[in-house]
Write a protein that holds these residues in place. Structure first.
Motif, PDB file in Angstrom:
ATOM      1  N   ILE A  84       0.831  -1.208   0.000  1.00  0.00           N
ATOM      2  CA  ILE A  84       0.000   0.000   0.000  1.00  0.00           C
ATOM      3  C   ILE A  84       0.866   1.259   0.000  1.00  0.00           C
ATOM      4  O   ILE A  84       0.433   2.324   0.416  1.00  0.00           O
ATOM      5  CB  ILE A  84      -1.000   0.002   1.167  1.00  0.00           C
ATOM      6  CG1 ILE A  84      -0.289  -0.094   2.531  1.00  0.00           C
ATOM      7  CG2 ILE A  84      -1.979  -1.147   1.008  1.00  0.00           C
ATOM      8  CD1 ILE A  84      -1.236   0.097   3.714  1.00  0.00           C
ATOM      9  N   SER A  85       2.069   1.120  -0.500  1.00  0.00           N
ATOM     10  CA  SER A  85       2.977   2.241  -0.728  1.00  0.00           C
ATOM     11  C   SER A  85       3.781   1.947  -1.972  1.00  0.00           C
ATOM     12  O   SER A  85       4.059   0.781  -2.286  1.00  0.00           O
ATOM     13  CB  SER A  85       3.933   2.427   0.458  1.00  0.00           C
ATOM     14  OG  SER A  85       4.913   3.412   0.171  1.00  0.00           O
ATOM     15  N   LEU A  86       4.153   2.994  -2.685  1.00  0.00           N
ATOM     16  CA  LEU A  86       5.117   2.829  -3.761  1.00  0.00           C
ATOM     17  C   LEU A  86       6.478   2.476  -3.166  1.00  0.00           C
ATOM     18  O   LEU A  86       6.775   2.852  -2.021  1.00  0.00           O
ATOM     19  CB  LEU A  86       5.224   4.121  -4.570  1.00  0.00           C
ATOM     20  CG  LEU A  86       3.997   4.490  -5.403  1.00  0.00           C
ATOM     21  CD1 LEU A  86       4.114   5.928  -5.911  1.00  0.00           C
ATOM     22  CD2 LEU A  86       3.822   3.532  -6.574  1.00  0.00           C
ATOM     23  N   PRO A  87       7.320   1.778  -3.906  1.00  0.00           N
ATOM     24  CA  PRO A  87       8.654   1.452  -3.375  1.00  0.00           C
ATOM     25  C   PRO A  87       9.520   2.701  -3.281  1.00  0.00           C
ATOM     26  O   PRO A  87       9.433   3.593  -4.125  1.00  0.00           O
ATOM     27  CB  PRO A  87       9.211   0.453  -4.392  1.00  0.00           C
ATOM     28  CG  PRO A  87       8.467   0.735  -5.651  1.00  0.00           C
ATOM     29  CD  PRO A  87       7.107   1.196  -5.240  1.00  0.00           C
ATOM     30  N   LEU A  88      10.335   2.751  -2.255  1.00  0.00           N
ATOM     31  CA  LEU A  88      11.238   3.876  -2.037  1.00  0.00           C
ATOM     32  C   LEU A  88      12.526   3.592  -2.807  1.00  0.00           C
ATOM     33  O   LEU A  88      13.499   3.076  -2.258  1.00  0.00           O
ATOM     34  CB  LEU A  88      11.509   4.039  -0.542  1.00  0.00           C
ATOM     35  CG  LEU A  88      12.002   5.403  -0.053  1.00  0.00           C
ATOM     36  CD1 LEU A  88      10.978   6.493  -0.311  1.00  0.00           C
ATOM     37  CD2 LEU A  88      12.332   5.332   1.436  1.00  0.00           C
ATOM     38  N   LEU A  89      12.514   3.943  -4.105  1.00  0.00           N
ATOM     39  CA  LEU A  89      13.611   3.600  -4.998  1.00  0.00           C
ATOM     40  C   LEU A  89      14.116   4.818  -5.743  1.00  0.00           C
ATOM     41  O   LEU A  89      13.324   5.676  -6.151  1.00  0.00           O
ATOM     42  CB  LEU A  89      13.144   2.572  -6.043  1.00  0.00           C
ATOM     43  CG  LEU A  89      12.707   1.202  -5.556  1.00  0.00           C
ATOM     44  CD1 LEU A  89      12.118   0.417  -6.711  1.00  0.00           C
ATOM     45  CD2 LEU A  89      13.871   0.454  -4.927  1.00  0.00           C
ATOM     46  N   SER A 272       8.089  13.192   2.735  1.00  0.00           N
ATOM     47  CA  SER A 272       7.265  14.173   2.033  1.00  0.00           C
ATOM     48  C   SER A 272       7.131  13.888   0.543  1.00  0.00           C
ATOM     49  O   SER A 272       6.243  14.440  -0.113  1.00  0.00           O
ATOM     50  CB  SER A 272       7.848  15.577   2.235  1.00  0.00           C
ATOM     51  OG  SER A 272       9.183  15.638   1.768  1.00  0.00           O
ATOM     52  N   VAL A 273       7.967  13.017   0.006  1.00  0.00           N
ATOM     53  CA  VAL A 273       7.881  12.675  -1.405  1.00  0.00           C
ATOM     54  C   VAL A 273       6.614  11.868  -1.705  1.00  0.00           C
ATOM     55  O   VAL A 273       6.156  11.816  -2.844  1.00  0.00           O
ATOM     56  CB  VAL A 273       9.148  11.916  -1.843  1.00  0.00           C
ATOM     57  CG1 VAL A 273       9.192  10.528  -1.249  1.00  0.00           C
ATOM     58  CG2 VAL A 273       9.261  11.860  -3.358  1.00  0.00           C
ATOM     59  N   PHE A 274       6.038  11.236  -0.680  1.00  0.00           N
ATOM     60  CA  PHE A 274       4.815  10.454  -0.828  1.00  0.00           C
ATOM     61  C   PHE A 274       3.653  11.196  -0.161  1.00  0.00           C
ATOM     62  O   PHE A 274       3.857  11.960   0.792  1.00  0.00           O
ATOM     63  CB  PHE A 274       4.975   9.066  -0.214  1.00  0.00           C
ATOM     64  CG  PHE A 274       5.877   8.138  -0.994  1.00  0.00           C
ATOM     65  CD1 PHE A 274       6.170   8.367  -2.329  1.00  0.00           C
ATOM     66  CD2 PHE A 274       6.406   7.007  -0.392  1.00  0.00           C
ATOM     67  CE1 PHE A 274       6.997   7.510  -3.047  1.00  0.00           C
ATOM     68  CE2 PHE A 274       7.227   6.134  -1.100  1.00  0.00           C
ATOM     69  CZ  PHE A 274       7.522   6.389  -2.437  1.00  0.00           C
ATOM     70  N   ILE A 306       7.584  11.959  -9.627  1.00  0.00           N
ATOM     71  CA  ILE A 306       8.918  11.411  -9.340  1.00  0.00           C
ATOM     72  C   ILE A 306       9.523  10.826 -10.608  1.00  0.00           C
ATOM     73  O   ILE A 306      10.692  11.060 -10.941  1.00  0.00           O
ATOM     74  CB  ILE A 306       8.835  10.346  -8.226  1.00  0.00           C
ATOM     75  CG1 ILE A 306       8.390  10.978  -6.908  1.00  0.00           C
ATOM     76  CG2 ILE A 306      10.186   9.652  -8.046  1.00  0.00           C
ATOM     77  CD1 ILE A 306       7.964   9.969  -5.852  1.00  0.00           C
ATOM     78  N   ALA A 307       8.726  10.040 -11.340  1.00  0.00           N
ATOM     79  CA  ALA A 307       9.224   9.407 -12.556  1.00  0.00           C
ATOM     80  C   ALA A 307       9.614  10.436 -13.613  1.00  0.00           C
ATOM     81  O   ALA A 307      10.577  10.231 -14.362  1.00  0.00           O
ATOM     82  CB  ALA A 307       8.163   8.464 -13.108  1.00  0.00           C
ATOM     83  N   MET A 313      13.314  12.123  -5.807  1.00  0.00           N
ATOM     84  CA  MET A 313      13.152  11.099  -4.775  1.00  0.00           C
ATOM     85  C   MET A 313      14.039  11.436  -3.583  1.00  0.00           C
ATOM     86  O   MET A 313      15.177  11.896  -3.749  1.00  0.00           O
ATOM     87  CB  MET A 313      13.507   9.730  -5.328  1.00  0.00           C
ATOM     88  CG  MET A 313      13.445   8.600  -4.314  1.00  0.00           C
ATOM     89  SD  MET A 313      11.817   8.387  -3.549  1.00  0.00           S
ATOM     90  CE  MET A 313      11.010   7.350  -4.774  1.00  0.00           C
ATOM     91  N   GLN A 314      13.514  11.239  -2.389  1.00  0.00           N
ATOM     92  CA  GLN A 314      14.279  11.501  -1.164  1.00  0.00           C
ATOM     93  C   GLN A 314      14.418  10.200  -0.381  1.00  0.00           C
ATOM     94  O   GLN A 314      13.423   9.643   0.076  1.00  0.00           O
ATOM     95  CB  GLN A 314      13.572  12.563  -0.316  1.00  0.00           C
ATOM     96  CG  GLN A 314      13.470  13.919  -0.990  1.00  0.00           C
ATOM     97  CD  GLN A 314      12.657  14.910  -0.179  1.00  0.00           C
ATOM     98  OE1 GLN A 314      12.089  14.566   0.853  1.00  0.00           O
ATOM     99  NE2 GLN A 314      12.598  16.140  -0.641  1.00  0.00           N
ATOM    100  N   LEU A 315      15.619   9.714  -0.252  1.00  0.00           N
ATOM    101  CA  LEU A 315      15.883   8.490   0.486  1.00  0.00           C
ATOM    102  C   LEU A 315      16.474   8.826   1.852  1.00  0.00           C
ATOM    103  O   LEU A 315      17.249   9.774   1.991  1.00  0.00           O
ATOM    104  CB  LEU A 315      16.843   7.597  -0.295  1.00  0.00           C
ATOM    105  CG  LEU A 315      16.395   7.199  -1.705  1.00  0.00           C
ATOM    106  CD1 LEU A 315      17.468   6.366  -2.379  1.00  0.00           C
ATOM    107  CD2 LEU A 315      15.075   6.451  -1.671  1.00  0.00           C
ATOM    108  N   ASN A 316      16.129   8.058   2.837  1.00  0.00           N
ATOM    109  CA  ASN A 316      16.629   8.271   4.192  1.00  0.00           C
ATOM    110  C   ASN A 316      18.048   7.714   4.288  1.00  0.00           C
ATOM    111  O   ASN A 316      18.249   6.500   4.302  1.00  0.00           O
ATOM    112  CB  ASN A 316      15.711   7.575   5.197  1.00  0.00           C
ATOM    113  CG  ASN A 316      16.206   7.699   6.633  1.00  0.00           C
ATOM    114  OD1 ASN A 316      17.085   8.503   6.934  1.00  0.00           O
ATOM    115  ND2 ASN A 316      15.638   6.906   7.520  1.00  0.00           N
ATOM    116  N   ALA A 317      19.025   8.621   4.319  1.00  0.00           N
ATOM    117  CA  ALA A 317      20.431   8.198   4.311  1.00  0.00           C
ATOM    118  C   ALA A 317      21.107   8.400   5.668  1.00  0.00           C
ATOM    119  O   ALA A 317      22.325   8.317   5.771  1.00  0.00           O
ATOM    120  CB  ALA A 317      21.190   8.977   3.238  1.00  0.00           C
TER     121      ALA A 317
END
Length: 329
Positions: A84-89, A272-274, A306-307, A313-317
Motif C-alpha cells: 500500500i505504498s510505492l517502493p522507495l527507490l 514528504s515525497v509520498f 517522481i518518474a 526522490m528523497q531516500l533516508n540516508a
C-alpha cells in the motif's frame, strides 16, 4: 467516540505498546481479502501468460499467494501489486505500482480505528504515507537470503528511524493491524518493553538492501522482549521510539498485517515525497479526504512527478555511515 480507556492509555504510555482486540470486524476483513484476491487473480494471470509461473490451482487468497510466491524468481513481481505504498527507490518509474484500492482506503479511515488514534494524538488526524502491508509466507517457502521485512521476519528497529530527521519531533503513532491471527508460531511482532523512553538507537544499514535498516540484536535487552500475539481484526499500537521486530513464520499459512501510521495535522511526515491526507478533523472537516479515488490519485500523481523528475526522490540516508561501525559488521 469509542476510543481507548484511561487505563489503556496509561498502559500504552508506560510500556510503549498496547494490544487492542476487535478493531476491525468480520465484514472489514472479508472486504480486504476480496480486494486482494482480485489482485492476485489478475496479476497471476499476467505472470502465467509471461511464463513466469504456472496457472494457480488454489482457491483462497492465502493458497494462491503462497503458490505464486513459491514459483517466482522475483517475489516483487507479485508483492509490489499488493503493498500500500510505492517502493522507495532511486529509479522509481511509471511502471511501479501498489494497491491503492477502495478497501485499503476504507481501512485507513475506519471510524473505530480513528477513534483509537484520536485517543492518543487528538482529533486532528493526518494519515502518514509510511505504510505497508506485510504478507509473510511460511519461512520454509522463502529463498535462503530473503531479508525483506514485507515477506520475511522483520529485523529490530524503531519506526522513528525509518523516516527523515525533519520528523524527529512528529507525534507519530503506528497502528499494526492483524488480518490473520498473529501468533508466536506464525511470526507475530516482538517488542522491547519500555524502550520508547530511550533515545533514538543506533541503526545499521541493511546488508543487502540499505533501506532495510536494523538495530543489531546484540544491543537488544532480551529480558524485556515481549511477543505481541493478537487475533485477526485486532491491533498493536506502537510508540514511534519502541524497538520492535517480528519472528519467522514457522506455520503452514500466511501471516498478514497492515502497518499504518498517523500523526497530528501540520507536522512533518518524514517522507514528504509520498502523499498523506487528512483522515479526521473537527476544526476543518472540509479538509478531510473521503473519496477513495481522490486518495488513489494522490499516489499516482506522486509516482508520475517522481518518474518525470519533477519531484526528486528523497531516500533516508541518515544511517549509511554506520556501515563502518563494528557492531554493524
Amino acid at each position: 467516540m469509542a476510543g481507548l480507556t484511561a487505563e489503556q492509555l496509561d498502559r500504552f504510555h508506560e510500556d510503549g505498546y498496547l494490544v487492542v482486540e476487535d478493531v476491525l470486524d468480520g465484514a472489514d476483513l472479508v472486504a480486504i481479502e476480496a480486494e486482494y484476491l482480485d489482485i492476485v487473480d489478475r496479476v497471476s494471470t499476467d505472470l502465467a501468460d509471461q511464463g513466469k509461473i504456472l496457472p494457480l490451482t488454489g482457491t483462497t487468497f492465502s493458497e494462491k499467494y503462497v503458490e505464486a510466491m513459491q514459483q517466482l524468481e522475483d517475489m516483487y513481481d507479485l508483492y509490489q501489486h499488493l503493498d500500500i505504498s510505492l517502493p522507495l527507490l532511486d529509479g522509481l518509474d511509471h511502471a511501479h505500482t501498489m494497491n491503492a484500492g477502495p478497501e485499503v482506503f476504507r481501512l485507513l479511515t475506519n471510524p473505530r480505528l480513528l477513534d483509537i488514534v484520536e485517543s492518543v494524538i487528538g482529533p486532528e488526524i493526518y494519515s502518514n504515507p509510511v505504510q505497508h502491508t506485510r504478507i509473510k509466507p511460511p519461512a520454509r517457502h522463502l529463498p535462503g537470503a530473503a531479508l525483506d521485512a514485507n515477506i520475511a521476519a522483520t529485523l529490530w528497529h524503531q519506526d522513528s528511524a525509518v523516516i527523515d530527521s525533519e520528523a524527529d519531533e512528529t507525534d507519530m503513532l503506528t497502528v499494526w493491524l492483524a488480518v490473520t491471527d498473529a501468533t508466536i508460531e506464525n511470526g507475530c511482532l516482538i517488542v522491547e518493553r519500555g524502550s520508547h523512553r530511550e533515545e533514538l538507537t543506533l541503526h545499521c544499514p541493511g546488508k543487502i538492501f540499505p533501506a532495510e535498516i536494523y538495530i543489531p540484536e546484540s544491543i537488544i535487552d532480551g529480558d524485556r522482549v515481549i511477543p505481541m500475539e493478537v487475533r485477526a481484526g485486532g491491533a498493536v499500537l506502537l510508540h514511534k521510539m519502541t524497538e520492535h521486530g517480528s519472528l519467522d513464520n514457522d506455520s503452514d499459512d500466511i501471516r498478514w498485517s497492515f502497518d499504518l501510521r498517523y500523526q497530528p495535522i501540520g507536522q512533518p511526515t518524514g517522507r514528504s515525497v509520498f502523499p498523506g491526507f487528512v483522515a479526521r478533523s473537527n476544526a476543518h472537516p472540509d479538509r478531510v479526504t473521503s473519496d477513495p479515488t481522490e486518495w488513489a490519485d494522490l499516489w499516482w500523481d506522486a509516482r508520475d512527478r517522481i518518474a518525470n523528475g519533477t519531484t526528486p526522490m528523497q531516500l533516508n540516508a541518515r544511517w549509511e555511515a554506520n556501515a563502518l561501525q563494528p557492531v554493524c559488521a
